[in-house]
Design an enzyme around this catalytic site. Structure first.
Site, PDB file in Angstrom:
ATOM      1  N   ALA A 266       4.708  -8.064 -11.226  1.00 47.67           N
ATOM      2  CA  ALA A 266       5.398  -8.204 -12.517  1.00 47.67           C
ATOM      3  C   ALA A 266       6.206  -6.949 -12.877  1.00 47.67           C
ATOM      4  O   ALA A 266       5.765  -5.832 -12.560  1.00 47.67           O
ATOM      5  CB  ALA A 266       4.373  -8.479 -13.605  1.00 47.67           C
TER       6      ALA A 266
ATOM      7  N   GLY B  61      10.889  -7.331  -9.918  1.00 42.48           N
ATOM      8  CA  GLY B  61      12.022  -6.709  -9.200  1.00 42.48           C
ATOM      9  C   GLY B  61      11.922  -6.846  -7.684  1.00 42.48           C
ATOM     10  O   GLY B  61      12.913  -7.103  -7.006  1.00 42.48           O
TER      11      GLY B  61
ATOM     12  N   LYS C 263       1.538   5.915  -4.625  1.00 41.38           N
ATOM     13  CA  LYS C 263       1.811   6.788  -5.778  1.00 41.38           C
ATOM     14  C   LYS C 263       1.079   8.097  -5.514  1.00 41.38           C
ATOM     15  O   LYS C 263      -0.133   8.099  -5.242  1.00 41.38           O
ATOM     16  CB  LYS C 263       1.305   6.150  -7.081  1.00 41.38           C
ATOM     17  CG  LYS C 263       1.618   4.659  -7.213  1.00 41.38           C
ATOM     18  CD  LYS C 263       3.081   4.368  -7.481  1.00 41.38           C
ATOM     19  CE  LYS C 263       3.355   2.866  -7.431  1.00 41.38           C
ATOM     20  NZ  LYS C 263       4.759   2.480  -7.528  1.00 41.38           N
TER      21      LYS C 263
ATOM     22  N   ASP D 214      -6.460 -10.482  -9.251  1.00 42.74           N
ATOM     23  CA  ASP D 214      -6.545  -9.088  -8.818  1.00 42.74           C
ATOM     24  C   ASP D 214      -5.956  -8.975  -7.403  1.00 42.74           C
ATOM     25  O   ASP D 214      -6.424  -9.647  -6.474  1.00 42.74           O
ATOM     26  CB  ASP D 214      -8.024  -8.659  -8.821  1.00 42.74           C
ATOM     27  CG  ASP D 214      -8.197  -7.218  -8.368  1.00 42.74           C
ATOM     28  OD1 ASP D 214      -7.189  -6.564  -8.020  1.00 42.74           O
ATOM     29  OD2 ASP D 214      -9.349  -6.744  -8.361  1.00 42.74           O
TER      30      ASP D 214
HETATM   31  N1  SAM Z   1       7.262  -4.204  -8.237  1.00 39.47           N
HETATM   32  C1  SAM Z   1       7.327  -4.595  -9.652  1.00 39.47           C
HETATM   33  C2  SAM Z   1       8.782  -4.917  -9.965  1.00 39.47           C
HETATM   34  O1  SAM Z   1       9.634  -4.658  -9.107  1.00 39.47           O
HETATM   35  O2  SAM Z   1       9.056  -5.444 -11.040  1.00 39.47           O
HETATM   36  C3  SAM Z   1       6.791  -3.524 -10.562  1.00 39.47           C
HETATM   37  C4  SAM Z   1       5.325  -3.322 -10.368  1.00 39.47           C
HETATM   38  S1  SAM Z   1       4.604  -2.255 -11.528  1.00 39.47           S
HETATM   39  C5  SAM Z   1       5.044  -0.688 -10.938  1.00 39.47           C
HETATM   40  C6  SAM Z   1       2.916  -2.351 -11.119  1.00 39.47           C
HETATM   41  C7  SAM Z   1       2.295  -3.700 -11.406  1.00 39.47           C
HETATM   42  O3  SAM Z   1       1.007  -3.706 -10.791  1.00 39.47           O
HETATM   43  C8  SAM Z   1       2.074  -3.994 -12.886  1.00 39.47           C
HETATM   44  O4  SAM Z   1       2.763  -5.158 -13.232  1.00 39.47           O
HETATM   45  C9  SAM Z   1       0.561  -4.192 -12.997  1.00 39.47           C
HETATM   46  O5  SAM Z   1       0.221  -5.274 -13.858  1.00 39.47           O
HETATM   47  C10 SAM Z   1       0.195  -4.538 -11.569  1.00 39.47           C
HETATM   48  N2  SAM Z   1      -1.199  -4.281 -11.198  1.00 39.47           N
HETATM   49  C11 SAM Z   1      -1.971  -3.201 -11.449  1.00 39.47           C
HETATM   50  N3  SAM Z   1      -3.200  -3.362 -10.909  1.00 39.47           N
HETATM   51  C12 SAM Z   1      -3.185  -4.577 -10.298  1.00 39.47           C
HETATM   52  C13 SAM Z   1      -4.133  -5.300  -9.546  1.00 39.47           C
HETATM   53  N4  SAM Z   1      -5.348  -4.817  -9.305  1.00 39.47           N
HETATM   54  N5  SAM Z   1      -3.782  -6.502  -9.059  1.00 39.47           N
HETATM   55  C14 SAM Z   1      -2.535  -7.000  -9.268  1.00 39.47           C
HETATM   56  N6  SAM Z   1      -1.597  -6.358  -9.976  1.00 39.47           N
HETATM   57  C15 SAM Z   1      -1.914  -5.156 -10.480  1.00 39.47           C
END
Ligand code: SAM
Length: 352
Positions: free
Chosen positions: A218, A221, A302, A257
């Site tokens: 989410a 992108g 990261k 997850d």
């Molecule tokens: N790649 C995405 C884009 O281009 O729009 C942006 C991703 S954003 C940096 C990181 C995402 O990882 C967030 O939307 C967050 O909800 C999700 N996230 C964090 N921990 C997660 C998990 N354990 N499982 C799935 N999604 C996770």
């Protein structure tokens, strides 16, 4: 001048220095780095010119993570006359390089940005002057000439092998943000595809009808890049996805997850942009590949505030150890992309 000039992201000079020192040591070449914090470059000084040549030829550019671009130093042109910089540059180049193309560049800093207009204004006159002095060649194997302005009157001059350096000025691809993409992160995946795959590989591995899983997707992108190429995408994230992606008919959203999700059938690609401890992400990607859940993966690590270089090396060691254990051929590459911030991007593929 004996040595190499390396461009990096501002703030990552010590990582850039660490990796060139490690690369040189592997080849038995000694040297030392001159680096200033936030200067966005490192100069690696070798004991002799031959060592600089050997290092620049034998060390694969693709092996460097924090180095965006590099060239072998030939001269530092100083005290250039502001009413005739071309003569000074030509004088500095004479007898040392015949090039196929010319990059006029600066460092990726605010000071560098102020010099970019100067570079643009000098590009054509320098090209003509070099051609007039027979310092330009049609030979595709001739090196690229780099002229990197450090001040209005001073520039480092060097050469790079075009097949062992970035094709982009200062190692920065100029990508346009697509207005329909849901987030700027989209440029990271686009740059990753350009960096890790050549045109043929992109055609072969990103075909319409292929399947991908996007972990931490989410608002979408990265998924947007995959859907745009006609891939079917399973987007895994508790957050909301951009409605246009859901309407595309190519994307299914799972609110799950990403560390637990596994596909029912193997997919071609797994991409992951979850913000987590790098070691956990590396382990996750290694598992997907080695257990046959995907063939290709691109994921972001990261970086922590400190010990960033050893952390990345440790993560890559974990992935390569797991891929090695499969007994299959594999590819593993890592780069701090221009669109990456405090992170690096990894590409891994298992099989031929
Ligand atoms: N790649 C995405 C884009 O281009 O729009 C942006 C991703 S954003 C940096 C990181 C995402 O990882 C967030 O939307 C967050 O909800 C999700 N996230 C964090 N921990 C997660 C998990 N354990 N499982 C799935 N999604 C996770």
């Amino acid at each position: 001048m004996n040595g190499l000039f390396l461009h990096c992201r501002p703030g990552f000079e010590s990582e850039c220095a660490a990796e060139i020192q490690a690369g040189a040591a592997e080849l038995g070449i000694s040297g030392y780095c001159k680096a200033k914090p936030a200067a966005a470059y490192v100069v690696f000084v070798t004991g002799s010119n031959d060592e600089a040549i050997q290092l620049h030829q034998a060390l694969p550019f693709a092996q460097l993570i924090f180095t965006r671009q590099w060239f072998r130093l030939l001269a530092l042109a100083k005290d250039l006359r502001i009413d005739d910089r071309i003569s000074g540059l030509l004088e500095a180049c004479d007898g040392i390089a015949v090039a196929n193309e010319v990059f006029l560049e600066t460092t990726d800093t605010n000071e560098g940005k102020e010099l970019q207009a100067l570079c643009r204004s000098l590009a054509r006159p320098l090209q003509s002057a070099l051609a007039g002095a027979k310092l330009l060649s049609d030979d595709a194997h001739a090196p690229r000439l780099h002229v990197c302005f450090m001040a209005t009157t001073a520039a480092y001059i060097g050469v790079a092998d075009r097949s062992n350096s970035s094709p982009f000025l200062m190692g920065i691809p100029r990508l346009r943000f697509p207005s329909s993409a849901p987030s700027r992160s989209t440029l990271k995946l686009e740059e990753a595809f350009l960096t890790f795959l050549d045109a043929d590989e992109r055609d072969r591995t990103l075909r319409p009808g292929m399947h991908a899983v996007d972990l931490g997707a989410a608002p979408g992108g990265w998924s947007w890049q995959l859907v745009r190429r006609g891939l079917h995408v399973i987007a895994v994230d508790n957050g909301a996805m951009a409605p246009a992606l859901l309407d595309s008919g190519l994307l299914v959203h799972h609110r799950e997850d990403g560390f637990r999700y596994r596909p029912e059938e193997p997919v071609d690609w797994m991409v992951c942009d979850i913000v987590e401890q790098p070691a956990r992400i590396a382990e996750l990607a290694a598992r997907w590949l080695s257990e046959g859940d995907c063939r290709y993966t691109i994921f972001n690590l990261k970086l922590p505030m400190k010990k960033r270089y050893p952390e990345v090396m440790q993560c890559l060691a974990v992935v390569s150890e797991r891929l090695e254990a499969t007994g299959q051929p594999y590819r593993l590459a890592c780069k701090q992309l221009y669109h990456d911030r405090e992170e690096v991007t990894v590409f891994a593929a298992l099989g031929d």
